[in-house]
Design a protein around this motif. Sequence first.
Motif, PDB file in Angstrom:
ATOM      1  N   UNK A 123       0.848  -1.201   0.000  1.00  0.00           N
ATOM      2  CA  UNK A 123       0.000   0.000   0.000  1.00  0.00           C
ATOM      3  C   UNK A 123       0.880   1.245   0.000  1.00  0.00           C
ATOM      4  N   UNK A 124       0.831   1.990  -1.079  1.00  0.00           N
ATOM      5  CA  UNK A 124       1.523   3.282  -1.143  1.00  0.00           C
ATOM      6  C   UNK A 124       1.168   3.980  -2.453  1.00  0.00           C
ATOM      7  N   UNK A 125       0.343   4.996  -2.338  1.00  0.00           N
ATOM      8  CA  UNK A 125      -0.128   5.709  -3.540  1.00  0.00           C
ATOM      9  C   UNK A 125       1.029   6.344  -4.309  1.00  0.00           C
ATOM     10  N   UNK A 126       2.175   6.581  -3.636  1.00  0.00           N
ATOM     11  CA  UNK A 126       3.298   7.255  -4.312  1.00  0.00           C
ATOM     12  C   UNK A 126       4.012   6.334  -5.296  1.00  0.00           C
ATOM     13  N   UNK A 127       3.702   5.035  -5.211  1.00  0.00           N
ATOM     14  CA  UNK A 127       4.365   4.067  -6.087  1.00  0.00           C
ATOM     15  C   UNK A 127       3.673   3.923  -7.441  1.00  0.00           C
ATOM     16  N   UNK A 128       2.531   4.578  -7.567  1.00  0.00           N
ATOM     17  CA  UNK A 128       1.770   4.484  -8.818  1.00  0.00           C
ATOM     18  C   UNK A 128       2.522   5.247  -9.911  1.00  0.00           C
ATOM     19  N   UNK A 129       2.638   4.636 -11.112  1.00  0.00           N
ATOM     20  CA  UNK A 129       3.320   5.361 -12.190  1.00  0.00           C
ATOM     21  C   UNK A 129       2.271   5.813 -13.200  1.00  0.00           C
ATOM     22  N   UNK A 130       2.173   7.137 -13.374  1.00  0.00           N
ATOM     23  CA  UNK A 130       1.166   7.698 -14.275  1.00  0.00           C
ATOM     24  C   UNK A 130       1.886   8.400 -15.429  1.00  0.00           C
ATOM     25  N   UNK A 131       1.670   7.909 -16.648  1.00  0.00           N
ATOM     26  CA  UNK A 131       2.318   8.529 -17.802  1.00  0.00           C
ATOM     27  C   UNK A 131       1.289   9.315 -18.608  1.00  0.00           C
ATOM     28  N   UNK A 132       1.337  10.637 -18.451  1.00  0.00           N
ATOM     29  CA  UNK A 132       0.301  11.497 -19.044  1.00  0.00           C
ATOM     30  C   UNK A 132       0.318  11.436 -20.569  1.00  0.00           C
ATOM     31  N   UNK A 133       1.502  11.376 -21.163  1.00  0.00           N
ATOM     32  CA  UNK A 133       1.605  11.415 -22.625  1.00  0.00           C
ATOM     33  C   UNK A 133       0.846  10.249 -23.251  1.00  0.00           C
ATOM     34  N   UNK A 134       0.920   9.061 -22.631  1.00  0.00           N
ATOM     35  CA  UNK A 134       0.263   7.892 -23.241  1.00  0.00           C
ATOM     36  C   UNK A 134      -0.986   7.469 -22.471  1.00  0.00           C
ATOM     37  N   UNK A 135      -1.393   8.261 -21.469  1.00  0.00           N
ATOM     38  CA  UNK A 135      -2.539   7.914 -20.596  1.00  0.00           C
ATOM     39  C   UNK A 135      -2.418   6.473 -20.107  1.00  0.00           C
ATOM     40  N   UNK A 136      -1.208   6.145 -19.643  1.00  0.00           N
ATOM     41  CA  UNK A 136      -0.971   4.770 -19.180  1.00  0.00           C
ATOM     42  C   UNK A 136      -0.632   4.761 -17.692  1.00  0.00           C
TER      43      UNK A 136
END
Length: 353
Positions: free
Chosen positions: A150-163
């Motif tokens: 559990x750790x929201x900071x580990x989520x990887x969000x790539x805005x350019x590819x909406x991935x």
Amino acid sequence: MRRGKIRFFSVIAVLSAGVLLTVLFQRRQEQIVYTKELFAMDTFFSLKAYGPAAERGLEDCARRVRELEGMLSVTAQDSDLRRINDSSPGEAVSVQEDTFLLLEEAVALGRETDGALDITLYPVLKAWGFTAKEYRIPGEEELSALLECVDYRELVLDKASLAVSVREGTELDLGAVAKGYTGDCLKELLREQGVTSAMLDLGGNIQVLGAKPDGSPWRIAVKNPFDGSEAIGVLEVTDKAVITSGSYERYFVGEDGRRYWHILDPESGRPAQSGLVSVTVVGESGTRCDALSTALFVMGKERAVEFWRQQSGPGTFEMILVTEDGEVYLTEGLESCFACGEDWNTERICRVQ
Ligand code: AMP
Ligand code: MG
């Protein structure tokens, strides 16, 4: 000369009658009310809108709710969330724009609340049986093992590819923010269609568009957390979100006779025992109010008040806290628009101590 005067007054009379009829017609049109009820996101939605654009607006709202549910539900087959939760560690999962924007905002709100809101709690929530409604009390070891992921900071969000990609064992759940976001989307949709007055009840989370058709504020009852059939008071608001999180909303009673509710403390993985039984947040953005009602519940009164005092500029909000002892705390901005029942002891929270 006299004839001219008569003609002049006749023209004025006809014009006045025309204006009067137009005003009356518009008034009637504004009074037209449409309602739409639907079961979505595991709760009842009751939508009400006024005026000539209301009927079409609400039909579009119902479609939009289904669309969002199809993306954000953790249980629906093929939803964006389901695909993220079923993905392999590190795999980039393409999601729709709504999902991406909401994940981004939820992560930012996680940061702002110092992790009191954490959308990666899903494995812990499942261990308590809240998703399948097969309740149980997980052991200490099981909880610590699950909390490792559990750790929201580990989520990887790539805005350019909406991935989106997650690490091993991490699963997401947007239950704390999805209804607030949905309310924001519906308000926007109705506004675009020319609706100026609407009340959206998304399972007790209320969002209102504008004022009532007669120009007066909407009156919204705030539930008594000790008896859901009663209210602690009534709020008068215009164009706002009024969102409540409470331990009474979803809970089970364990074999030990104690109550276990659905709002978890990400530190312990256990139902948040913060001394609060409900938190109502009033503000502009439904997503923010929804996130904050859950997070402030986790924080408890002292931290919640401190958090509120630090707010300034856009995103400021007001709140009503109800404690286990039945005390009601109200931020000063609500004083003029909240009428509390006589039986309740209320205390005002001021910006300056
Ligand atoms: P709400 O009714 O808006 O307070 O949201 C409660 C729901 O959010 C729960 O049913 C869980 O799905 C999820 N949840 C519970 N605790 C948390 C938390 N601390 N952070 C984020 N989501 C949570
Ligand atoms: Mg919430």
